[in-house]
Motif scaffolding. Structure first.
Motif, PDB file in Angstrom:
ATOM      1  N   SER A   1       0.840  -1.195   0.000  1.00 57.91           N
ATOM      2  CA  SER A   1       0.000   0.000   0.000  1.00 57.91           C
ATOM      3  C   SER A   1       0.876   1.247   0.000  1.00 57.91           C
TER       4      SER A   1
ATOM      5  N   LYS B   1      -3.048   3.506   2.452  1.00 60.77           N
ATOM      6  CA  LYS B   1      -3.132   2.683   3.663  1.00 60.77           C
ATOM      7  C   LYS B   1      -4.579   2.559   4.129  1.00 60.77           C
TER       8      LYS B   1
ATOM      9  N   SER C   1       3.596  -1.070   3.999  1.00 63.53           N
ATOM     10  CA  SER C   1       3.792   0.248   3.379  1.00 63.53           C
ATOM     11  C   SER C   1       5.203   0.805   3.549  1.00 63.53           C
TER      12      SER C   1
END
Length: 545
Positions: free
Chosen positions: A246, A251, A264
């Motif tokens: 992400s 997110k 992430s």
């Protein structure tokens, strides 16, 4: 009472679906605020400074999108006055544009006779106020008669709610707002954005590439989050057995603890190489800009499929099969044969995350990692979190688990001062909210403690006081060995908050988790101040060695 142009504005907004307006009065906008006073079904939330008002409208829209990503697009009206008031919203609207947030900015204007350089000498007059907004917002609309108001607002609302979402701007002269309205009361004004469907031939080509891929990877960006792809994305990832990374803006669209979630860590070289090594990389709702590409270090070795609602971002940074579409509609049209779960994808994700963990373990970052963990543990499920441009936020971009506590940051445009006003807007939706700022960013929004108190908004504000602009201190020192203009005189934040009638506490790294947990669970506004100097993890060029 005689209905006036201002009443037509409010009636139109209500018919379009607005129940909350963020507004700060001004001399030319009196007709609008009189109409808001008369309306009994539209709530008005004020602020102390126009840029914070626009940030609050942005936060309100983001919080509603996060709470109901498949619901009506929460276009959020924000009303200011002419000239100085309008111009103060520009930096905030730049953030809304960069992050695709549907804010409807409405400004009063000088009387019609002065528009376009007619008569001169009006208070707040600008030669061409529209020009200041044209390159910031998606569209600008100017009204010159009362009868033009409903259509102008409907058109602006439609543009704001069309993928990619974004801010729009409407200007209405003072005399139009005060003029008697001959239009009948308006109750059935509707806006119907045209769905951004993908071209079938391009979907078929994407399906063919993904079906043949041996090592597919998905990069989910803010466009995936805004489109409400929360159900369709996991279904695709599980069918393809494709890991999902992400972006910072994406997110929350893919579950943090999913076995295919590579999370992430986009500023980590291991993650950059993980994305680059995919034989087919499916990019959903990201322009692959500076942050998502690890400051242009990302160099894909396989095919890239880029699905993006913003036409200008297609292939703007990397060659790709570019598909101009809303992400959710693309996923709905995509057909790929499901693959058997053999554990390979899950193993590659586990290996990547282990390497990220090992890299962090090799650096002296225990205090920073503990702080993120303590903040997350203190936040109850359902809390919206808003982060200013501060070192703690840079950590949160990568490390914050967003499930149950959505994260909203100003990394779209990167301006300071977003945290507190954004959280105030979110709290206006009825959700508790957490704001996180550094002492430098906190100074941009201190006046909004009065707003929080006046409206009884349930916001906890964590101010991490490191004595200056911490991240800029790191950048300057890293580049030149010394720093300039980053060290700041600042107030006693605890005493200042208490002077507004807002309870506050000075915390420590050991007690901040407990202090935050207590503050978050106490209704109304509160402030927690943490004196601490944080560090960032090692930069990319060191990671590659």
């Amino acid at each position: 009472m005689t209905r006036i142009g201002g009443d037509v504005v409010v009636e139109t907004l209500r018919a379009l679906g607005a129940d909350t307006v963020f507004g700060l009065p001004g001399q030319h906008a009196l007709g609008l605020f009189e109409a808001l006073r008369r309306a009994d079904d539209v709530r008005v939330l004020s602020s102390r400074v126009e840029n914070n008002l626009a940030f609050a409208a942005d936060g309100f829209a983001r919080a509603r999108l996060a709470a109901d990503p498949r619901g009506p697009v929460p276009v959020t009206p924000m009303i200011v006055s002419t000239g100085p008031g309008a111009l103060l919203t520009l930096a905030s609207l730049q953030e809304s544009r960069a992050a695709s947030v549907p804010v409807l900015g409405i400004s009063s204007q000088i009387p019609v006779a002065g528009l376009g350089g007619g008569r001169h000498g009006y208070l707040h007059e600008l030669p061409d106020q529209q020009a200041s907004f044209r390159d910031i917002v998606k569209s600008v609309h100017v009204v010159r008669t009362v009868s033009q108001i409903p259509t102008a607002l409907r058109e602006a609302w439609t543009v704001a709610a069309t993928a990619p979402y974004g801010p729009v701007w409407v200007e209405i002269p003072q005399d139009v707002l005060l003029a008697p309205a001959s239009l009948p009361p308006l109750r059935e004004v509707t806006a119907t954005p045209v769905p951004l469907e993908p071209l079938p031939e391009l979907v078929a080509e994407a399906s063919k590439l993904l079906a043949a891929a041996e090592n597919p990877v998905i990069l989910a960006g803010g466009g995936a989050l805004r489109s409400g792809a929360h159900a369709a994305l996991p279904a695709l990832a599980e069918a393809l057995r494709a890991p999902v990374v992400s972006t910072f803006g994406g997110k929350g669209v893919f579950r943090w603890d999913h076995e295919l979630s590579a999370r992430s860590w986009l500023e980590d070289w291991h993650t950059t190489e993980f994305l680059a090594g995919a034989d087919v990389l499916l990019v959903l709702g990201s322009g692959l800009g500076e942050l998502s590409s690890n400051y242009r270090e990302f160099a894909p070795r396989g095919r890239v499929i880029q699905v993006e609602a913003d036409l200008g971002k297609l292939e703007s940074n990397y060659p790709a099969l570019g598909i101009h579409a809303d992400v959710r509609l693309f996923l709905r049209a995509l057909e790929v044969p499901p693959r058997a779960a053999d554990g390979r994808a899950e193993a590659t994700v586990a290996d990547l995350l282990a390497r990220v963990e090992s890299r962090l373990d090799s650096q002296d970052l225990a205090a920073e990692r503990k702080l993120v963990d303590d903040i997350r543990a203190a936040v109850p499920e359902g809390t919206q979190t808003f982060w200013d441009m501060t070192i703690a936020a840079y950590w949160a971009w990568s490390a914050w688990p967003p499930d149950g506590a959505p994260i909203h940051t100003a990394q779209g445009a990167g301006g300071l001062g977003y945290g507190l006003p954004g959280a105030l807007g979110a709290a206006a939706t009825g959700s508790p909210a957490l704001a996180v700022s550094g002492d430098g960013g906190a100074m941009y929004g201190l006046a909004e403690l009065a707003t929080a108190k006046q409206h009884g908004l349930d916001v906890t504000w964590l101010v991490i006081d490191d004595g200056g602009y911490g991240i800029l201190r790191e950048y300057l020192t890293g580049a030149f060995g010394e720093t300039t203009a980053t060290e700041l005189a600042r107030p006693d934040f605890v005493a200042l908050a208490e002077s507004f009638g807002v309870p506050a506490v000075r915390s420590t790294p050991d007690s901040v988790g407990a202090d935050l947990a207590k503050a978050v669970r106490t209704p109304g506004p509160s402030v927690v101040v943490l004196p601490a100097v944080l560090k960032m993890f090692a930069p990319t060029h060191l990671e590659k060695r």
